[in-house]
Design a protein around this motif. Sequence first.
Motif, PDB file in Angstrom:
ATOM      1  N   ILE A   1      63.538  39.459  48.919  1.00  0.00           N
ATOM      2  CA  ILE A   1      62.847  38.411  48.158  1.00  0.00           C
ATOM      3  C   ILE A   1      61.655  37.880  48.954  1.00  0.00           C
ATOM      4  O   ILE A   1      60.572  37.647  48.401  1.00  0.00           O
ATOM      5  CB  ILE A   1      63.825  37.271  47.803  1.00  0.00           C
ATOM      6  N   ILE A   2      61.852  37.693  50.265  1.00  0.00           N
ATOM      7  CA  ILE A   2      60.765  37.173  51.111  1.00  0.00           C
ATOM      8  C   ILE A   2      59.590  38.138  51.128  1.00  0.00           C
ATOM      9  O   ILE A   2      58.429  37.736  50.947  1.00  0.00           O
ATOM     10  CB  ILE A   2      61.278  36.913  52.539  1.00  0.00           C
ATOM     11  N   TRP A   3      59.867  39.442  51.308  1.00  0.00           N
ATOM     12  CA  TRP A   3      58.775  40.416  51.376  1.00  0.00           C
ATOM     13  C   TRP A   3      58.118  40.630  50.022  1.00  0.00           C
ATOM     14  O   TRP A   3      56.916  40.874  49.940  1.00  0.00           O
ATOM     15  CB  TRP A   3      59.274  41.734  51.958  1.00  0.00           C
ATOM     16  N   LEU A   4      58.900  40.511  48.938  1.00  0.00           N
ATOM     17  CA  LEU A   4      58.322  40.549  47.596  1.00  0.00           C
ATOM     18  C   LEU A   4      57.361  39.377  47.422  1.00  0.00           C
ATOM     19  O   LEU A   4      56.247  39.530  46.898  1.00  0.00           O
ATOM     20  CB  LEU A   4      59.439  40.480  46.548  1.00  0.00           C
ATOM     21  N   SER A   5      57.775  38.216  47.896  1.00  0.00           N
ATOM     22  CA  SER A   5      56.931  37.017  47.818  1.00  0.00           C
ATOM     23  C   SER A   5      55.704  37.144  48.712  1.00  0.00           C
ATOM     24  O   SER A   5      54.624  36.660  48.353  1.00  0.00           O
ATOM     25  CB  SER A   5      57.745  35.781  48.218  1.00  0.00           C
ATOM     26  N   VAL A   6      55.866  37.800  49.868  1.00  0.00           N
ATOM     27  CA  VAL A   6      54.721  38.014  50.765  1.00  0.00           C
ATOM     28  C   VAL A   6      53.667  38.872  50.065  1.00  0.00           C
ATOM     29  O   VAL A   6      52.467  38.589  50.140  1.00  0.00           O
ATOM     30  CB  VAL A   6      55.175  38.681  52.084  1.00  0.00           C
ATOM     31  N   GLY A   7      54.115  39.925  49.364  1.00  0.00           N
ATOM     32  CA  GLY A   7      53.176  40.777  48.624  1.00  0.00           C
ATOM     33  C   GLY A   7      52.418  39.998  47.569  1.00  0.00           C
ATOM     34  O   GLY A   7      51.195  40.144  47.413  1.00  0.00           O
ATOM     35  N   ILE A   8      53.132  39.143  46.833  1.00  0.00           N
ATOM     36  CA  ILE A   8      52.482  38.309  45.812  1.00  0.00           C
ATOM     37  C   ILE A   8      51.553  37.299  46.476  1.00  0.00           C
ATOM     38  O   ILE A   8      50.413  37.097  46.039  1.00  0.00           O
ATOM     39  CB  ILE A   8      53.545  37.577  44.959  1.00  0.00           C
ATOM     40  N   GLY A   9      52.046  36.672  47.546  1.00  0.00           N
ATOM     41  CA  GLY A   9      51.254  35.654  48.241  1.00  0.00           C
ATOM     42  C   GLY A   9      49.967  36.196  48.824  1.00  0.00           C
ATOM     43  O   GLY A   9      48.925  35.517  48.810  1.00  0.00           O
ATOM     44  N   MET A  10      50.005  37.440  49.329  1.00  0.00           N
ATOM     45  CA  MET A  10      48.800  38.047  49.881  1.00  0.00           C
ATOM     46  C   MET A  10      47.713  38.174  48.822  1.00  0.00           C
ATOM     47  O   MET A  10      46.541  37.863  49.068  1.00  0.00           O
ATOM     48  CB  MET A  10      49.127  39.429  50.478  1.00  0.00           C
ATOM     49  N   VAL A  11      48.109  38.633  47.631  1.00  0.00           N
ATOM     50  CA  VAL A  11      47.137  38.794  46.546  1.00  0.00           C
ATOM     51  C   VAL A  11      46.592  37.436  46.113  1.00  0.00           C
ATOM     52  O   VAL A  11      45.380  37.274  45.898  1.00  0.00           O
ATOM     53  CB  VAL A  11      47.776  39.532  45.347  1.00  0.00           C
ATOM     54  N   VAL A  12      47.477  36.453  45.989  1.00  0.00           N
ATOM     55  CA  VAL A  12      47.047  35.110  45.588  1.00  0.00           C
ATOM     56  C   VAL A  12      46.083  34.529  46.613  1.00  0.00           C
ATOM     57  O   VAL A  12      45.030  33.969  46.262  1.00  0.00           O
ATOM     58  CB  VAL A  12      48.272  34.178  45.422  1.00  0.00           C
ATOM     59  N   LEU A  13      46.434  34.660  47.899  1.00  0.00           N
ATOM     60  CA  LEU A  13      45.598  34.109  48.965  1.00  0.00           C
ATOM     61  C   LEU A  13      44.231  34.772  49.004  1.00  0.00           C
ATOM     62  O   LEU A  13      43.195  34.095  49.056  1.00  0.00           O
ATOM     63  CB  LEU A  13      46.306  34.269  50.316  1.00  0.00           C
ATOM     64  N   VAL A  14      44.229  36.108  48.960  1.00  0.00           N
ATOM     65  CA  VAL A  14      42.957  36.838  49.031  1.00  0.00           C
ATOM     66  C   VAL A  14      42.101  36.538  47.807  1.00  0.00           C
ATOM     67  O   VAL A  14      40.882  36.374  47.914  1.00  0.00           O
ATOM     68  CB  VAL A  14      43.221  38.353  49.169  1.00  0.00           C
ATOM     69  N   SER A  15      42.720  36.444  46.630  1.00  0.00           N
ATOM     70  CA  SER A  15      41.966  36.124  45.416  1.00  0.00           C
ATOM     71  C   SER A  15      41.353  34.731  45.504  1.00  0.00           C
ATOM     72  O   SER A  15      40.215  34.512  45.067  1.00  0.00           O
ATOM     73  CB  SER A  15      42.878  36.209  44.185  1.00  0.00           C
ATOM     74  N   ALA A  16      42.117  33.797  46.091  1.00  0.00           N
ATOM     75  CA  ALA A  16      41.606  32.434  46.230  1.00  0.00           C
ATOM     76  C   ALA A  16      40.430  32.387  47.204  1.00  0.00           C
ATOM     77  O   ALA A  16      39.425  31.718  46.961  1.00  0.00           O
ATOM     78  CB  ALA A  16      42.721  31.507  46.711  1.00  0.00           C
ATOM     79  N   VAL A  17      40.549  33.124  48.325  1.00  0.00           N
ATOM     80  CA  VAL A  17      39.480  33.142  49.327  1.00  0.00           C
ATOM     81  C   VAL A  17      38.240  33.835  48.775  1.00  0.00           C
ATOM     82  O   VAL A  17      37.110  33.364  48.924  1.00  0.00           O
ATOM     83  CB  VAL A  17      39.953  33.840  50.615  1.00  0.00           C
ATOM     84  N   ALA A  18      38.466  34.982  48.109  1.00  0.00           N
ATOM     85  CA  ALA A  18      37.334  35.718  47.538  1.00  0.00           C
ATOM     86  C   ALA A  18      36.704  34.952  46.381  1.00  0.00           C
ATOM     87  O   ALA A  18      35.534  35.150  46.050  1.00  0.00           O
ATOM     88  CB  ALA A  18      37.787  37.102  47.069  1.00  0.00           C
ATOM     89  N   GLY A  19      37.497  34.093  45.754  1.00  0.00           N
ATOM     90  CA  GLY A  19      36.980  33.265  44.664  1.00  0.00           C
ATOM     91  C   GLY A  19      36.571  34.055  43.436  1.00  0.00           C
ATOM     92  O   GLY A  19      35.756  33.597  42.639  1.00  0.00           O
ATOM     93  N   HIS A  20      37.130  35.279  43.271  1.00  0.00           N
ATOM     94  CA  HIS A  20      36.769  36.120  42.117  1.00  0.00           C
ATOM     95  C   HIS A  20      35.246  36.276  42.013  1.00  0.00           C
ATOM     96  O   HIS A  20      34.693  36.309  40.913  1.00  0.00           O
ATOM     97  CB  HIS A  20      37.318  35.528  40.813  1.00  0.00           C
ATOM     98  N   GLN A  21      34.559  36.348  43.157  1.00  0.00           N
ATOM     99  CA  GLN A  21      33.103  36.393  43.131  1.00  0.00           C
ATOM    100  C   GLN A  21      32.556  37.742  42.709  1.00  0.00           C
ATOM    101  O   GLN A  21      31.378  37.872  42.412  1.00  0.00           O
ATOM    102  CB  GLN A  21      32.556  36.035  44.522  1.00  0.00           C
ATOM    103  N   HIS A  22      33.401  38.724  42.724  1.00  0.00           N
ATOM    104  CA  HIS A  22      32.908  40.040  42.316  1.00  0.00           C
ATOM    105  C   HIS A  22      32.794  40.119  40.811  1.00  0.00           C
ATOM    106  O   HIS A  22      32.173  41.005  40.289  1.00  0.00           O
ATOM    107  CB  HIS A  22      33.806  41.145  42.858  1.00  0.00           C
TER     108      HIS A  22
END
Length: 272
Positions: A251-272
């Motif tokens: 469950i933790i690693w599944l959440s890490v995979g989801i969290g990575m995408v959420v974090l990167v999307s937030a940082v990138a700001g969907h600017q592409h």
Amino acid sequence: MTLLAILVGTLVAGIGSVWVAAWLSFGILSRYTQHMLSLAAGALMATSFLHLLPEAFESEAGAHELFMTLLVGLLFFFLLDKAELWHHGHEHGHDHGHAHGHSHGHADHEHAHSAHADEEPPRGQWAVLAGDSVHCFGDGILIASAFIADMRLGVIAALAVLAHEIPHHMGDLAVLRQGSSSRQAAILKVSMAGAITALGGAVGYVLVDALHDWLPYFLVVASSSFVYVALADLIPQLQKRLSARETAAQIIWLSVGIGMVVLVSAVAGHQH
């Protein structure tokens, strides 16, 4: 000059993200190999449901057409998975028959033992590579559109694509590595899919206006492959009777995979 910038930007985004993902997966995170399938499932589902599908439905394309594309995509990747299983089974049967005619006694026992180990063929590889190629083609068109509008915007778009593709490519590498692919073969296959970004950039440079309306459908087709691989291949492999500690780790690693995408999307700001 603009075309050259598009090609450089798309190659850096498409292939660079694969190499960074490989460095993380096979370097820093290599000690957690047994948890990579959980991370991959989380990353692929999050990429689909939190990034690709919302972006597609925010466009002017009709919801009915997009859902129909999603359904057709899921059916297509199901059939592709069937073809992959048939191909593997055909090759395995041929090899088994050839070896059976040349082995006796203890060798037969060893062959039967190894054949049993190969009963479960690697699945989902064709689906994830096909979906990744479609996704990268769409990313290339997006980067080309940004470069045509403004050079600085193009650079930002290329970096944003590179960043948000890293966790997704980590999932791809885990799927391929889980099969028979070596690390080098897995990296090469995903890099070739990533290179499709440059093809999308070149096509986008020439036909940016004509292809713009098709981008939502590219996103949905790519999403259908990631959803199929996550739910039909990866999640079932995690559905085993495990201890409470091992289940918590999943469950933790599944959440890490989801969290990575959420974090990167937030940082990138969907600017592409």
